[in-house]
Design a protein around this motif. Structure first.
Motif, PDB file in Angstrom:
ATOM      1  N   ILE A  46      57.145  95.503  63.124  1.00 39.36           N
ATOM      2  CA  ILE A  46      57.697  94.290  62.501  1.00 39.36           C
ATOM      3  C   ILE A  46      58.553  94.665  61.287  1.00 39.36           C
ATOM      4  N   LEU A  47      58.097  95.638  60.514  1.00 41.69           N
ATOM      5  CA  LEU A  47      58.885  96.093  59.356  1.00 41.69           C
ATOM      6  C   LEU A  47      60.201  96.720  59.805  1.00 41.69           C
ATOM      7  N   ASN A  48      60.167  97.456  60.916  1.00 41.05           N
ATOM      8  CA  ASN A  48      61.411  98.026  61.459  1.00 41.05           C
ATOM      9  C   ASN A  48      62.380  96.920  61.858  1.00 41.05           C
ATOM     10  N   LYS A  49      61.844  95.859  62.434  1.00 40.87           N
ATOM     11  CA  LYS A  49      62.696  94.727  62.796  1.00 40.87           C
ATOM     12  C   LYS A  49      63.276  94.064  61.546  1.00 40.87           C
ATOM     13  N   ASN A  50      62.445  93.903  60.524  1.00 42.80           N
ATOM     14  CA  ASN A  50      62.945  93.314  59.273  1.00 42.80           C
ATOM     15  C   ASN A  50      64.042  94.176  58.654  1.00 42.80           C
ATOM     16  N   SER A  51      63.872  95.491  58.744  1.00 50.22           N
ATOM     17  CA  SER A  51      64.901  96.399  58.227  1.00 50.22           C
ATOM     18  C   SER A  51      66.199  96.252  59.016  1.00 50.22           C
ATOM     19  N   ALA A  52      66.086  96.078  60.337  1.00 49.83           N
ATOM     20  CA  ALA A  52      67.276  95.874  61.168  1.00 49.83           C
ATOM     21  C   ALA A  52      67.975  94.561  60.811  1.00 49.83           C
ATOM     22  N   GLU A  53      67.207  93.551  60.455  1.00 52.32           N
ATOM     23  CA  GLU A  53      67.801  92.279  60.023  1.00 52.32           C
ATOM     24  C   GLU A  53      68.596  92.464  58.729  1.00 52.32           C
ATOM     25  N   VAL A  54      68.057  93.267  57.815  1.00 47.20           N
ATOM     26  CA  VAL A  54      68.764  93.543  56.562  1.00 47.20           C
ATOM     27  C   VAL A  54      70.071  94.287  56.839  1.00 47.20           C
ATOM     28  N   ASP A  55      70.018  95.277  57.726  1.00 43.10           N
ATOM     29  CA  ASP A  55      71.229  96.033  58.062  1.00 43.10           C
ATOM     30  C   ASP A  55      72.281  95.145  58.713  1.00 43.10           C
ATOM     31  N   TYR A  56      71.839  94.213  59.547  1.00 45.43           N
ATOM     32  CA  TYR A  56      72.780  93.293  60.200  1.00 45.43           C
ATOM     33  C   TYR A  56      73.435  92.380  59.175  1.00 45.43           C
ATOM     34  N   SER A  57      72.640  91.869  58.248  1.00 47.54           N
ATOM     35  CA  SER A  57      73.191  91.011  57.190  1.00 47.54           C
ATOM     36  C   SER A  57      74.155  91.793  56.306  1.00 47.54           C
ATOM     37  N   LYS A  58      73.812  93.045  56.017  1.00 49.49           N
ATOM     38  CA  LYS A  58      74.681  93.897  55.208  1.00 49.49           C
ATOM     39  C   LYS A  58      76.012  94.148  55.917  1.00 49.49           C
ATOM     40  N   ALA A  59      75.959  94.370  57.236  1.00 50.97           N
ATOM     41  CA  ALA A  59      77.192  94.609  57.991  1.00 50.97           C
ATOM     42  C   ALA A  59      78.095  93.387  57.980  1.00 50.97           C
ATOM     43  N   LYS A  60      77.520  92.212  58.134  1.00 54.89           N
ATOM     44  CA  LYS A  60      78.329  90.993  58.099  1.00 54.89           C
ATOM     45  C   LYS A  60      78.973  90.777  56.734  1.00 54.89           C
ATOM     46  N   SER A  61      78.264  91.169  55.680  1.00 53.91           N
ATOM     47  CA  SER A  61      78.804  90.989  54.332  1.00 53.91           C
ATOM     48  C   SER A  61      79.959  91.927  54.026  1.00 53.91           C
ATOM     49  N   SER A  62      80.148  92.963  54.852  1.00 50.60           N
ATOM     50  CA  SER A  62      81.251  93.899  54.601  1.00 50.60           C
ATOM     51  C   SER A  62      82.617  93.258  54.829  1.00 50.60           C
ATOM     52  N   ARG A  63      82.656  92.097  55.475  1.00 58.46           N
ATOM     53  CA  ARG A  63      83.926  91.368  55.619  1.00 58.46           C
ATOM     54  C   ARG A  63      84.364  90.705  54.309  1.00 58.46           C
ATOM     55  N   LEU A  64      83.436  90.486  53.408  1.00 56.48           N
ATOM     56  CA  LEU A  64      83.724  89.757  52.181  1.00 56.48           C
ATOM     57  C   LEU A  64      84.421  90.660  51.177  1.00 56.48           C
ATOM     58  N   PRO A  65      85.207  90.072  50.261  1.00 57.72           N
ATOM     59  CA  PRO A  65      85.833  90.875  49.204  1.00 57.72           C
ATOM     60  C   PRO A  65      84.799  91.293  48.163  1.00 57.72           C
ATOM     61  N   ASP A  66      85.047  92.429  47.523  1.00 57.09           N
ATOM     62  CA  ASP A  66      84.182  92.817  46.432  1.00 57.09           C
ATOM     63  C   ASP A  66      84.763  92.301  45.116  1.00 57.09           C
ATOM     64  N   LEU A  67      83.983  92.325  44.073  1.00 60.41           N
ATOM     65  CA  LEU A  67      84.413  91.826  42.766  1.00 60.41           C
ATOM     66  C   LEU A  67      83.682  92.617  41.691  1.00 60.41           C
ATOM     67  N   PHE A  68      84.473  93.278  40.793  1.00 61.15           N
ATOM     68  CA  PHE A  68      83.902  94.094  39.734  1.00 61.15           C
ATOM     69  C   PHE A  68      84.543  93.721  38.400  1.00 61.15           C
ATOM     70  N   GLY A  69      83.731  93.648  37.389  1.00 67.68           N
ATOM     71  CA  GLY A  69      84.232  93.464  36.034  1.00 67.68           C
ATOM     72  C   GLY A  69      84.215  94.787  35.286  1.00 67.68           C
ATOM     73  N   ASN A  70      85.157  94.958  34.348  1.00 68.12           N
ATOM     74  CA  ASN A  70      85.186  96.199  33.590  1.00 68.12           C
ATOM     75  C   ASN A  70      85.572  95.904  32.146  1.00 68.12           C
ATOM     76  N   ALA A  71      85.106  96.717  31.250  1.00 63.12           N
ATOM     77  CA  ALA A  71      85.430  96.597  29.821  1.00 63.12           C
ATOM     78  C   ALA A  71      85.369  97.983  29.199  1.00 63.12           C
TER      79      ALA A  71
END
Length: 439
Positions: A46-71
């Protein structure tokens, strides 16, 4: 009256205490349900499945733009370039820079899309792998439960034999005192009783060993006491009407390891697509906003931040020309992994066929053994009863009586073994077709 009330209360307290300390009786379904919820191998799946769900969500988020602040805050002295005005000055400068940067990948050889698809496949595969572990636990519970029942019935057989042999020792002692048998006949009866007493102890120990194995599958503590529930002994043990080919085809459709192996091929095919994307260029959209302050300007901090406010928007194109054949190597490795996944699927199908074929042949064999061993048990029982009567009348020696008892005991054990093997393999064939296990 008070004494009577006290005695009555004490009596009911003892009954309640006995009920509380009585071990829980577990049915096969109780064991299966509890193990599926508490077994650590299932939890790990079950934990392996939960980890796979996290990886899938992470892959989908790679389509989004990143945003960084700097000073940044800096100090320079001497001849230098002002980081805000870009003027060449010779002075001490305090400068402040703040900004926000963002980028989004527009095209990367379809690697992002293929990565998302691959992670979805791996998520589906992890779900099937969870089912594989659950099935393994169910089958282990079934086998251990039946072994425990077998050993429990073996205790009853051993105890009956011990009781019978103890009576025979009593009769032998009477006949010895009467002078109708020799001392060797009496000692042989005693020896058989000692052997039967040893068999009782061994049978009880076997039962406890199976209880321990069952408790481990249930993840119970050593302090937990359990008893197992017996089942209806009127089961039809000789009515196997299954087609082996049909069972195998149903198993290919039902067993999750087949689906998992197919998804393994699909995941490796997507890995090949991802690797090939490394030959293509990457196009990104980048942008930033920022402002700053420099000490050499006469304007105030807030005025400079307003005046120096800047925005930038652009495209970035990266074209792979030569990366020391790294991409080629990744593509070749992915191709090899596809072939290995296809071989693994064939091995899985062979393993399923072996399981079905073995269970079917063992079920057929056990079915025939049930019939033969039941007839043998009946005949041995009648022979033993006749031997007991002859022994009581003095027409049979102790040695012949012991031989008759041992023959009857072996016949009982053979029937008991054939019965539980028949139950086990019939239940396996039902399980491989997706049917519930029921006793």
């Amino acid at each position: 009256m008070k004494i009577f009330t006290f005695i009555l209360s004490f009596f009911f307290m003892q009954i309640a205490f006995a009920q509380e300390t009585q071990p829980k009786v577990w049915s096969l379904q109780d064991c299966i349900d509890y193990a599926l919820e508490h077994n650590i191998l299932v939890k790990d799946a079950i934990l392996n499945k939960n980890s796979a769900e996290v990886d899938y969500s992470k892959a989908k988020s790679s389509r989004l733009p990143d945003l960084f602040g700097n000073a940044s805050q800096s100090f320079s002295s001497g001849s230098t370039i002002d980081p805000i005005t870009s003027d060449y000055v010779t002075d001490q400068i305090h400068s402040t820079n703040v900004g926000i940067n963002s980028s989004v990948t527009l095209f990367q050889g379809n690697q992002i899309s293929n990565q998302i698809k691959q992670n979805k496949i791996l998520l589906d595969q992890s779900i099937f792998q969870e089912e594989v572990e659950k099935n393994n636990i169910v089958l282990n519970i079934l086998e251990t439960y039946l072994q425990t029942l077998y050993s429990k019935e073996s205790i009853a057989i051993a105890e009956n034999n011990l009781e019978a042999s103890e009576k025979e020792v009593f009769r032998a002692k009477s006949r010895l005192d009467a002078g109708t048998i020799a001392l060797s006949d009496y000692t042989e009866a005693q020896s058989q009783t000692a052997t039967n007493r040893y068999n009782v102890i061994a049978a009880k120990n076997d039962y406890q060993q199976y209880i321990i194995a069952l408790k481990q599958l249930l993840e119970l503590s050593p302090m937990d006491d359990i008893e197992i529930e017996t089942f209806d002994d009127n089961l039809d043990l000789v009515n196997l009407q299954l087609d082996k080919t049909e069972v195998y085809n149903n198993a290919l459709d039902f067993l999750p390891e087949i689906q998992s192996s197919m998804l393994n091929i699909a995941a490796n095919e997507k890995a090949l697509d991802i690797a090939k994307g490394g030959f293509l260029p990457t196009l990104s959209l980048i942008g930033s906003i920022g402002s700053g302050y420099t000490s050499i300007s006469d304007n105030t901090f807030s005025d400079q931040f307003d005046v120096n406010f800047n925005q930038k928007l652009g495209l970035s194109l990266t074209i792979p020309i030569f990366n020391r054949n790294q991409t080629k190597a990744v593509v070749k490795t992915a191709t090899i992994n596809i072939e290995k996944a296809e071989i693994q699927k064939q091995l899985t199908e062979k393993e399923v066929y072996k399981k079905v074929e073995t269970a079917y042949q063992n079920a057929v064999s056990a079915q025939e053994q049930v019939i033969a061993s039941e007839a043998s048990k009946t005949a041995a029982e009648q022979s033993y009863k006749l031997a007991q009567k002859k022994y009581e009348l003095g027409d049979l020696s102790t040695t012949d009586l012991v031989i008759s008892q041992n023959t009857y005991t072996n016949a009982q054990q053979n029937y008991l073994q054939a019965k539980y093997l028949n139950i086990l393999y019939n239940q396996l064939l039902q399980f491989y077709q997706g049917n519930d296990i029921k006793l």
